[in-house]
Design an enzyme around this catalytic site. Structure first.
Site, PDB file in Angstrom:
ATOM      1  N   GLN A 122       0.836  -1.203   0.000  1.00 40.97           N
ATOM      2  CA  GLN A 122       0.000   0.000   0.000  1.00 40.97           C
ATOM      3  C   GLN A 122       0.873   1.256   0.000  1.00 40.97           C
ATOM      4  O   GLN A 122       1.564   1.521   0.982  1.00 40.97           O
ATOM      5  CB  GLN A 122      -0.858  -0.026   1.278  1.00 40.97           C
ATOM      6  CG  GLN A 122      -1.731   1.188   1.488  1.00 40.97           C
ATOM      7  CD  GLN A 122      -2.528   1.062   2.793  1.00 40.97           C
ATOM      8  OE1 GLN A 122      -2.074   0.408   3.736  1.00 40.97           O
ATOM      9  NE2 GLN A 122      -3.670   1.692   2.857  1.00 40.97           N
ATOM     10  N   GLY A 123       0.823   2.016  -1.091  1.00 42.41           N
ATOM     11  CA  GLY A 123       1.678   3.209  -1.197  1.00 42.41           C
ATOM     12  C   GLY A 123       0.893   4.484  -0.940  1.00 42.41           C
ATOM     13  O   GLY A 123       0.567   5.221  -1.882  1.00 42.41           O
ATOM     14  N   TYR A 124       0.611   4.745   0.321  1.00 39.31           N
ATOM     15  CA  TYR A 124      -0.076   5.982   0.694  1.00 39.31           C
ATOM     16  C   TYR A 124       0.921   6.954   1.345  1.00 39.31           C
ATOM     17  O   TYR A 124       1.193   8.026   0.827  1.00 39.31           O
ATOM     18  CB  TYR A 124      -1.193   5.712   1.726  1.00 39.31           C
ATOM     19  CG  TYR A 124      -2.500   5.165   1.207  1.00 39.31           C
ATOM     20  CD1 TYR A 124      -2.620   4.564  -0.039  1.00 39.31           C
ATOM     21  CD2 TYR A 124      -3.650   5.239   2.002  1.00 39.31           C
ATOM     22  CE1 TYR A 124      -3.838   4.063  -0.475  1.00 39.31           C
ATOM     23  CE2 TYR A 124      -4.866   4.744   1.572  1.00 39.31           C
ATOM     24  CZ  TYR A 124      -4.956   4.153   0.338  1.00 39.31           C
ATOM     25  OH  TYR A 124      -6.165   3.662  -0.072  1.00 39.31           O
ATOM     26  N   SER A 125       1.455   6.561   2.528  1.00 43.52           N
ATOM     27  CA  SER A 125       2.232   7.496   3.348  1.00 43.52           C
ATOM     28  C   SER A 125       3.485   7.988   2.645  1.00 43.52           C
ATOM     29  O   SER A 125       4.144   7.250   1.910  1.00 43.52           O
ATOM     30  CB  SER A 125       2.656   6.821   4.654  1.00 43.52           C
ATOM     31  OG  SER A 125       1.537   6.306   5.314  1.00 43.52           O
ATOM     32  N   SER A 157       4.567  -1.341   4.126  1.00 44.51           N
ATOM     33  CA  SER A 157       4.661  -2.723   4.622  1.00 44.51           C
ATOM     34  C   SER A 157       4.783  -3.698   3.467  1.00 44.51           C
ATOM     35  O   SER A 157       4.038  -3.608   2.485  1.00 44.51           O
ATOM     36  CB  SER A 157       3.405  -3.090   5.426  1.00 44.51           C
ATOM     37  OG  SER A 157       3.293  -2.279   6.547  1.00 44.51           O
ATOM     38  N   GLU A 240      -9.479  -1.451   5.433  1.00 44.99           N
ATOM     39  CA  GLU A 240      -8.317  -1.700   6.291  1.00 44.99           C
ATOM     40  C   GLU A 240      -8.699  -1.591   7.765  1.00 44.99           C
ATOM     41  O   GLU A 240      -8.224  -2.341   8.602  1.00 44.99           O
ATOM     42  CB  GLU A 240      -7.197  -0.697   5.971  1.00 44.99           C
ATOM     43  CG  GLU A 240      -5.931  -0.974   6.768  1.00 44.99           C
ATOM     44  CD  GLU A 240      -4.753  -0.092   6.365  1.00 44.99           C
ATOM     45  OE1 GLU A 240      -4.992   0.951   5.719  1.00 44.99           O
ATOM     46  OE2 GLU A 240      -3.612  -0.457   6.693  1.00 44.99           O
ATOM     47  N   SER A 355      -3.791   6.783  13.003  1.00 44.93           N
ATOM     48  CA  SER A 355      -3.455   6.713  14.432  1.00 44.93           C
ATOM     49  C   SER A 355      -4.706   6.851  15.300  1.00 44.93           C
ATOM     50  O   SER A 355      -5.766   7.271  14.843  1.00 44.93           O
ATOM     51  CB  SER A 355      -2.468   7.835  14.777  1.00 44.93           C
ATOM     52  OG  SER A 355      -3.139   9.082  14.703  1.00 44.93           O
ATOM     53  N   GLU A 357      -5.333   9.001  17.535  1.00 45.80           N
ATOM     54  CA  GLU A 357      -5.808  10.401  17.616  1.00 45.80           C
ATOM     55  C   GLU A 357      -6.726  10.701  16.416  1.00 45.80           C
ATOM     56  O   GLU A 357      -7.776  11.326  16.562  1.00 45.80           O
ATOM     57  CB  GLU A 357      -4.618  11.376  17.611  1.00 45.80           C
ATOM     58  CG  GLU A 357      -3.804  11.389  18.899  1.00 45.80           C
ATOM     59  CD  GLU A 357      -2.872  10.180  19.025  1.00 45.80           C
ATOM     60  OE1 GLU A 357      -2.647   9.470  18.028  1.00 45.80           O
ATOM     61  OE2 GLU A 357      -2.370   9.949  20.147  1.00 45.80           O
TER      62      GLU A 357
HETATM   63  C1  LIG Z   1       3.921  -0.828  11.313  1.00 45.30           C
HETATM   64  C2  LIG Z   1       3.452   0.205  10.342  1.00 45.30           C
HETATM   65  C3  LIG Z   1       3.106  -0.173   9.066  1.00 45.30           C
HETATM   66  C4  LIG Z   1       2.684   0.780   8.146  1.00 45.30           C
HETATM   67  N1  LIG Z   1       2.382   0.360   6.883  1.00 45.30           N
HETATM   68  C5  LIG Z   1       2.032   1.290   5.962  1.00 45.30           C
HETATM   69  C6  LIG Z   1       1.792   0.881   4.606  1.00 45.30           C
HETATM   70  O1  LIG Z   1       1.877  -0.301   4.265  1.00 45.30           O
HETATM   71  N2  LIG Z   1       1.494   1.830   3.701  1.00 45.30           N
HETATM   72  C7  LIG Z   1       1.378   3.156   4.026  1.00 45.30           C
HETATM   73  O2  LIG Z   1       1.064   3.957   3.155  1.00 45.30           O
HETATM   74  N3  LIG Z   1       1.622   3.569   5.300  1.00 45.30           N
HETATM   75  C8  LIG Z   1       1.938   2.664   6.262  1.00 45.30           C
HETATM   76  N4  LIG Z   1       2.196   3.058   7.559  1.00 45.30           N
HETATM   77  C9  LIG Z   1       2.190   4.490   7.859  1.00 45.30           C
HETATM   78  C10 LIG Z   1       1.040   4.957   8.716  1.00 45.30           C
HETATM   79  O3  LIG Z   1      -0.167   4.989   7.987  1.00 45.30           O
HETATM   80  C11 LIG Z   1       1.421   6.352   9.272  1.00 45.30           C
HETATM   81  O4  LIG Z   1       2.518   6.147  10.140  1.00 45.30           O
HETATM   82  C12 LIG Z   1       0.283   6.988  10.023  1.00 45.30           C
HETATM   83  O5  LIG Z   1      -0.738   7.368   9.142  1.00 45.30           O
HETATM   84  C13 LIG Z   1       0.763   8.238  10.814  1.00 45.30           C
HETATM   85  O6  LIG Z   1       1.430   9.097   9.972  1.00 45.30           O
HETATM   86  P1  LIG Z   1       2.901   9.641  10.319  1.00 45.30           P
HETATM   87  O7  LIG Z   1       3.762   8.466  10.649  1.00 45.30           O
HETATM   88  O8  LIG Z   1       3.315  10.533   9.227  1.00 45.30           O
HETATM   89  O9  LIG Z   1       2.721  10.456  11.677  1.00 45.30           O
HETATM   90  P2  LIG Z   1       2.167  11.929  11.803  1.00 45.30           P
HETATM   91  O10 LIG Z   1       0.986  12.095  10.918  1.00 45.30           O
HETATM   92  O11 LIG Z   1       3.305  12.866  11.642  1.00 45.30           O
HETATM   93  O12 LIG Z   1       1.676  11.937  13.286  1.00 45.30           O
HETATM   94  C14 LIG Z   1       2.564  12.044  14.402  1.00 45.30           C
HETATM   95  C15 LIG Z   1       1.717  12.091  15.672  1.00 45.30           C
HETATM   96  O13 LIG Z   1       0.877  13.272  15.638  1.00 45.30           O
HETATM   97  C16 LIG Z   1      -0.495  12.883  15.787  1.00 45.30           C
HETATM   98  N5  LIG Z   1      -1.329  13.728  14.926  1.00 45.30           N
HETATM   99  C17 LIG Z   1      -1.100  14.040  13.619  1.00 45.30           C
HETATM  100  N6  LIG Z   1      -2.093  14.811  13.141  1.00 45.30           N
HETATM  101  C18 LIG Z   1      -2.967  14.995  14.159  1.00 45.30           C
HETATM  102  C19 LIG Z   1      -4.208  15.686  14.277  1.00 45.30           C
HETATM  103  N7  LIG Z   1      -4.729  16.348  13.248  1.00 45.30           N
HETATM  104  N8  LIG Z   1      -4.843  15.650  15.475  1.00 45.30           N
HETATM  105  C20 LIG Z   1      -4.312  14.982  16.530  1.00 45.30           C
HETATM  106  N9  LIG Z   1      -3.129  14.306  16.477  1.00 45.30           N
HETATM  107  C21 LIG Z   1      -2.480  14.289  15.309  1.00 45.30           C
HETATM  108  C22 LIG Z   1      -0.556  11.436  15.344  1.00 45.30           C
HETATM  109  O14 LIG Z   1      -1.656  10.752  15.934  1.00 45.30           O
HETATM  110  C23 LIG Z   1       0.766  10.905  15.830  1.00 45.30           C
HETATM  111  O15 LIG Z   1       0.699  10.579  17.184  1.00 45.30           O
HETATM  112  C24 LIG Z   1       2.599   2.140   8.512  1.00 45.30           C
HETATM  113  C25 LIG Z   1       2.952   2.526   9.804  1.00 45.30           C
HETATM  114  C26 LIG Z   1       3.369   1.588  10.715  1.00 45.30           C
HETATM  115  C27 LIG Z   1       3.740   2.025  12.095  1.00 45.30           C
END
Ligand SMILES: Cc1cc2nc3c(=O)[nH]c(=O)nc-3n(C[C@H](O)[C@H](O)[C@H](O)COP(=O)(O)OP(=O)(O)OC[C@H]3O[C@@H](n4cnc5c(N)ncnc54)[C@H](O)[C@@H]3O)c2cc1C
Length: 372
Positions: A122-125, A157, A240, A355, A357
């Site tokens: 999944q290529g989102y982040s 992942s 998901e 997350s 939040e």
């Molecule tokens: C084990 C694992 C597997 C993953 N696999 C994939 C994958 O296959 N494909 C993919 O695309 N992504 C994947 N991800 C990425 C995942 O979707 C992101 O880590 C997640 O969406 C959070 O984004 P970020 O890491 O950029 O954190 P950020 O968005 O920078 O957030 C950092 C912190 O700030 C909080 N926060 C951010 N915005 C807000 C808000 N508006 N209000 C309150 N709190 C907030 C968050 O809750 C978090 O605690 C994976 C992540 C993990 C840990």
């Protein structure tokens, strides 16, 4: 013979025969275990019709009822069968293709997922687009009948084993936020795609950085219309956070059983506080199961999927902490065992797929109708 009996007989025979070594492999923080064997297992399941049970028969599924799907997952957990490697295909992109794909796309992409021949990621982040997913910068433009993709994804992942990636990218130059995004299906094992593993707390690499540098995919490999990618991407997230976790949740029972057995062995079960936590964990698991079944009866889970995601991920993280607590001091030393890996990996559950939040915000705004 009921589907449950059929599944039990198939699993028993397969896991005492050619796949005896595969029993119990994989799981949270143990995704590196027996990758090739588990891929062969995926194909074995597919060949005998035990993948994608919910899908229509014409794409290799069984159009199974929810009860039959649950029965299969329960038998799967009971048999201690290995963690699936094809769950992103079966649980995320498959249902999205069923919903948004053309007939040609369904025929091209669904059967290889069902057979276990093609794995997906999944290529989102991206580095600046996680919770704020609309900030995506990866872009694609049409050139000579193909989409040419450039940009960086992160935390992807299983990208290191995937054959295909569903990529959310910007196809309208100068577009902002949710507009101008498209949902492309991009082959991974081609020039212009570089995968760099990221080492996690467990010392293994379940996820990766993915660099697209002029990677190409056919013009027809887009789900939905150009510019309509956000709607398609949100539908995938609904899957998901919702239906695809059915098998995972039933696997939780197996983990809790292991934690309870360890508590008995170490004497932790005699500690009134830990005893209380074990009982609470079991009760919450039952609640989670019933809620999941209720949610899955609705055709298209909306914010309920966020309630389910918040509940299971927070529960699982607490289970990881409990797994650590029942081991006592032994849990702090030596080689990482399954319970220590569970503790470390379950820290991630409240982050991926949105997350906690973000889930709370969705529930607050869409279910409770609180002001934004
Ligand atoms: C084990 C694992 C597997 C993953 N696999 C994939 C994958 O296959 N494909 C993919 O695309 N992504 C994947 N991800 C990425 C995942 O979707 C992101 O880590 C997640 O969406 C959070 O984004 P970020 O890491 O950029 O954190 P950020 O968005 O920078 O957030 C950092 C912190 O700030 C909080 N926060 C951010 N915005 C807000 C808000 N508006 N209000 C309150 N709190 C907030 C968050 O809750 C978090 O605690 C994976 C992540 C993990 C840990």
């Amino acid at each position: 013979m009921s589907l449950r009996e059929e599944a039990r007989a198939f699993l028993e025979e397969s896991l005492s025969g050619p796949f005896a070594h595969a029993r119990g492999l994989g799981g949270p923080g143990r995704e590196h275990e027996g990758q090739e064997l588990r891929q062969a297992w995926e194909r074995h399941l597919g060949k005998h019709g035990w993948t994608c049970l919910a899908w229509p028969e014409r794409y290799g599924g069984r159009a199974a009822s929810l009860e039959d799907q649950v029965a299969f997952h329960e038998e799967y957990a009971r048999a201690d069968a290995p963690a699936r490697v094809g769950h992103i295909g079966e649980g995320l992109i498959g249902p999205t293709i069923l919903e948004f794909g053309t007939e040609e796309q369904k025929e091209r992409f669904l059967p290889p997922i069902q057979r276990g021949d093609e794995l997906w990621c999944q290529g989102y982040s991206e580095p600046d687009a996680g919770s704020d997913l609309a900030n995506i910068r990866t872009r694609a433009r049409l050139e000579g009948g193909e989409w040419v993709v450039t940009g960086q994804k992160v935390w992807t992942s299983l990208a290191h084993v995937a054959d295909w990636c569903f990529v959310l990218c910007r196809t309208e130059e100068g577009s902002q936020r949710h507009r101008g995004l498209s949902y492309l299906l991009v082959p991974m094992k081609r020039p212009g795609v570089e995968v760099r593993p990221i080492v996690q707390l467990t010392g293994t690499s379940e996820f990766n950085e993915v660099f697209f540098d002029g990677a190409r995919t056919a013009a027809g490999n887009m789900l939905g219309a150009p510019g309509d990618g956000w709607r398609v991407a949100m539908a995938t997230l609904g899957h998901e956070r919702g239906a695809s976790t059915l098998g995972q949740q039933i696997g939780f029972r197996r983990e809790l059983r292991r934690v309870i057995e360890t508590a008995k062995r170490t004497g932790a079960a005699g500690d009134p506080v830990l005893r209380d936590r074990l009982v609470r964990s079991w009760l919450e698991l039952e609640i989670m199961r019933l809620n999941a079944l209720r949610m899955l009866r609705s055709d298209r889970p909306g914010p309920e999927a966020s309630i389910a995601k918040l509940y299971w991920s927070e529960w699982h993280r607490r289970l990881g902490e409990l797994a650590q607590a029942v081991q006592g001091r032994a849990g702090l030393v030596g080689e990482l065992d399954a319970l220590q890996r569970l503790y470390l990996f379950s820290r991630a559950d409240t982050i991926y797929a949105g997350s906690s939040e973000i889930q709370r915000t969705i529930i607050a705004e869409r279910t409770l109708k609180l002001p934004r």
